[in-house]
Design a protein around this motif. Structure first.
Motif, PDB file in Angstrom:
ATOM      1  N   LEU A 155     -12.391  -0.508 -13.950  1.00  7.88           N
ATOM      2  CA  LEU A 155     -11.230  -1.390 -14.075  1.00  7.88           C
ATOM      3  C   LEU A 155     -10.949  -2.143 -12.778  1.00  7.88           C
ATOM      4  O   LEU A 155     -10.674  -3.350 -12.801  1.00  7.88           O
ATOM      5  N   ILE A 156     -10.999  -1.447 -11.636  1.00  5.79           N
ATOM      6  CA  ILE A 156     -10.653  -2.124 -10.383  1.00  5.79           C
ATOM      7  C   ILE A 156     -11.689  -3.190 -10.027  1.00  5.79           C
ATOM      8  O   ILE A 156     -11.392  -4.142  -9.299  1.00  5.79           O
ATOM      9  N   SER A 198      -2.635  -5.595  -8.654  1.00 11.54           N
ATOM     10  CA  SER A 198      -2.226  -4.534  -7.733  1.00 11.54           C
ATOM     11  C   SER A 198      -1.892  -3.243  -8.468  1.00 11.54           C
ATOM     12  O   SER A 198      -2.099  -2.142  -7.949  1.00 11.54           O
ATOM     13  N   GLU A 199      -1.387  -3.372  -9.708  1.00 11.01           N
ATOM     14  CA  GLU A 199      -1.035  -2.174 -10.479  1.00 11.01           C
ATOM     15  C   GLU A 199      -2.268  -1.332 -10.793  1.00 11.01           C
ATOM     16  O   GLU A 199      -2.181  -0.102 -10.863  1.00 11.01           O
ATOM     17  N   ASN A 202      -5.650  -1.606  -0.914  1.00  8.01           N
ATOM     18  CA  ASN A 202      -6.115  -2.713  -1.757  1.00  8.01           C
ATOM     19  C   ASN A 202      -4.960  -3.338  -2.526  1.00  8.01           C
ATOM     20  O   ASN A 202      -4.884  -4.569  -2.666  1.00  8.01           O
ATOM     21  N   ALA A 203      -4.068  -2.487  -3.054  1.00  8.53           N
ATOM     22  CA  ALA A 203      -2.907  -2.991  -3.788  1.00  8.53           C
ATOM     23  C   ALA A 203      -2.044  -3.867  -2.892  1.00  8.53           C
ATOM     24  O   ALA A 203      -1.554  -4.923  -3.315  1.00  8.53           O
ATOM     25  N   ILE A 204      -1.859  -3.437  -1.647  1.00 12.83           N
ATOM     26  CA  ILE A 204      -1.052  -4.202  -0.697  1.00 12.83           C
ATOM     27  C   ILE A 204      -1.735  -5.514  -0.336  1.00 12.83           C
ATOM     28  O   ILE A 204      -1.086  -6.553  -0.200  1.00 12.83           O
ATOM     29  N   GLU A 205      -3.055  -5.480  -0.214  1.00 13.20           N
ATOM     30  CA  GLU A 205      -3.797  -6.705   0.095  1.00 13.20           C
ATOM     31  C   GLU A 205      -3.653  -7.726  -1.026  1.00 13.20           C
ATOM     32  O   GLU A 205      -3.516  -8.934  -0.776  1.00 13.20           O
ATOM     33  N   VAL A 206      -3.670  -7.248  -2.274  1.00  9.65           N
ATOM     34  CA  VAL A 206      -3.529  -8.145  -3.421  1.00  9.65           C
ATOM     35  C   VAL A 206      -2.110  -8.686  -3.518  1.00  9.65           C
ATOM     36  O   VAL A 206      -1.895  -9.868  -3.817  1.00  9.65           O
TER      37      VAL A 206
END
Length: 581
Positions: free
Chosen positions: A437-438, A445-446, A470-474
């Motif tokens: 999925l990622i 980000s979710e 990665n979530a924060i980067e997105v």
């Protein structure tokens, strides 16, 4: 859904700073564990779980000359009081304990504390709570860490309606027992919830509207994929500045949130007072995408109701949402969006049946609407109806294959189901699906955030931290992702300084992020910074979106205040985690 997930431990215990890393929002609570051996009551060496009445074993005293030794005489009277107590002769027991107290030398502090506590026990049997408080207080004067007396006084204080004092005593008991006595824990949890609920009812009723941050509002509207009131305006619509609704939309777009509700009200008042509108309402669909001269009445109601909802003003939001839902001629997308928001309001208020009814009706009106299927799936998760949730998420994915959040929720639900069943094979498959999925949704980000929570469950903290990064980067403006990562630092590395740094960054991004302030308050309690903790809890209280959320936050604040008072009164503290600053 709320950022904070369920825990088996009451949140007030976290707020009492039991000296361990905590993790809120899907990572779970991780608490300091001490020895499981029975905790000893310093008064008589018996396990605290016993709490036998009356207290004190028969004794011949410290002197062999019983006719002259005052302590021996006092002990004899105490024994007579115990005998009377066991026979249910409480008035006689009180008299005997009083004689024991008058005879006992003042340097026998431990024994005097026991005599007063036993006297309090007899008064308790007679329902004389004022006397119980008085006698327990005398016992505590002789022995400030007398758990049984503190417990008994706490019960009497609660009956007398003196809940703050009651909580302080019970907090002291829980700390002295190292949080190992279930009776004390349940008592304290109940009192805290009652106090939080009472305080929230008063504050929520009287507080003014609190507008959330522009970031939060934009993220909220962006979470709906089929919401007409947040779709881009056309050039023709932008030029229609006579419309209050259009001006409200432009204000929302520019971040001037305070103007949105007044402009929508202007639209509603103009539309409802116009004879033309009355005629048009019987002939056209009241939506901003009508082919006839625009009538924005239903859209204005929905936008105004949405802002009221975001301000935590349920009483103002509900009538506006009701209006849209009842407009048979309104665009179905508007009605479904109103049903979703009203259903979410019911969820906040723990009225699951009403929420279910609204979501089901919305699906009936628009079976292909992925927004309602997604929200109903989240309700099913809260209700532990995972199979039903998976069906809704799967249908979302079928209707809209690029709906990344539905894919993320589906993967996480499959994982949680396998993990809760302790199905190792299915859990591994779910984790492998997350890896796919990622790669397929690199801009969601979710997806990274939910996978990070699953990895944390599995103890793969380094990989979980990578996912949060990665979530924060997105989505660098998503404050909650910084909070989640900060909590992971506590759980995985016990690095409180890095955790504080990340949560502070969240507050820097969004000063109105209640989740960040709640978490910072909890961490400050752990560091022994009780004044700072209560300040953060108070900010979170003012930002609460619902009365129930506010009650939870009040319980945290009250717990912190109780501990602060204990430090002043008795010098009782819990182990702190990390340096205070």
């Amino acid at each position: 859904m709320s950022s904070q997930q369920e825990s088996n431990w009451p949140s007030w215990k976290i707020a009492l700073a039991v000296g361990v890393p905590i993790a809120v929002g899907g990572v779970g609570y991780y608490l300091y564990k001490k020895s499981n051996r029975p905790i000893q009551d310093s008064s008589n060496g018996e396990p605290l779980t016993a709490r036998k009445e009356p207290e004190g074993r028969p004794s011949t005293g410290r002197s062999q000359d019983e006719t002259q030794d005052p302590f021996t005489a006092a002990t004899k009277k105490k024994n007579e009081g115990n005998a009377a107590f066991k026979k249910g002769k409480y008035t006689e027991a009180i008299e005997k304990y009083a004689e024991a107290i008058s005879l006992c030398p003042v340097d026998y502090k431990q024994e005097l504390s026991t005599f007063h506590q036993n006297k309090a026990a007899a008064y308790e049997k007679l329902g004389n709570n004022e006397a119980v408080i008085e006698e327990c207080s005398k016992a505590i004067e002789y022995n400030p860490k007398y758990v049984k007396a503190l417990f008994r006084r706490s019960r009497a204080l609660e009956i007398m309606g003196r809940k703050s004092e009651c909580l302080e005593d019970m907090t002291a008991v829980c700390i002295m027992e190292q949080f190992q006595n279930a009776t004390s824990m349940v008592f304290a949890d109940r009192v805290l919830k009652e106090m939080g609920k009472e305080m929230a009812a008063e504050r929520y009723k009287n507080r003014g509207p609190i507008m959330p941050s522009v970031l939060f509002v934009n993220q909220y509207f962006a979470s709906f994929t089929e919401d007409i009131v947040s779709r881009p305006l056309t050039d023709v619509e932008r030029a229609n500045t006579e419309s209050g609704y259009i001006c409200g939309r432009l204000a929302l777009e520019s971040g001037d949130l305070e103007r949105v509700i007044p402009e929508c009200t202007r639209e509603i008042e103009a539309a409802t007072s116009s004879e033309q509108c009355q005629t048009q309402k019987t002939e056209t669909v009241a939506s901003p995408i009508s082919d006839v001269p625009p009538n924005y009445l239903s859209a204005a109601y929905l936008l105004r109701g949405s802002l009221h909802l975001l301000q935590g003003k349920a009483a103002s939001a509900r009538p506006d949402l009701d209006k849209v839902i009842e407009m048979d001629i309104a665009d179905v997308k508007l009605r479904v969006n109103a049903l979703i928001k009203r259903g979410s309001l019911h969820m906040q208020e723990q009225r699951a049946d009403e929420a279910q009814a609204d979501f089901d009706y919305a699906v009936k009106l628009d079976p292909q609407n992925t927004d309602v299927l997604h929200h109903r799936g989240q309700l099913y998760i809260l209700l532990d109806k995972t199979d039903d949730a998976l069906k809704d998420f799967k249908e979302c994915m079928r209707i809209k294959p690029d709906f990344a959040l539905a894919h993320a929720q589906y993967c996480y639900s499959v994982y949680r189901q396998a993990f809760s069943r302790r199905d190792a094979i299915e859990t591994r498959r779910a984790m492998a699906k997350f890896e796919e999925l990622i790669k397929e949704t690199p801009n969601c980000s979710e997806s990274f955030g939910l996978y990070a929570q699953a990895l944390s469950d599995q103890g793969d903290f380094d990989r979980a931290d990578e996912m949060f990064q990665n979530a924060i980067e997105v989505e660098p403006d998503n404050a909650t992702q910084y909070v989640h990562r900060g909590l992971l630092c506590l759980q995985a590395k016990q690095d409180i300084e890095e955790s504080v740094k990340l949560v502070r960054k969240a507050i820097e991004i969004d000063a109105k992020c209640d989740f960040a302030h709640e978490t910072m308050g909890t961490i400050e309690v752990q560091r022994g910074n009780l004044v700072k903790a209560t300040e953060h809890f108070e900010i979170a209280i003012n930002l609460a979106k619902s009365e129930m959320e506010m009650a939870h936050l009040f319980s945290l604040k009250v717990a912190a205040i109780a501990q602060a008072n204990l430090v002043k009164k008795y010098g009782i503290t819990t182990p702190t985690f990390g340096p205070a600053s």
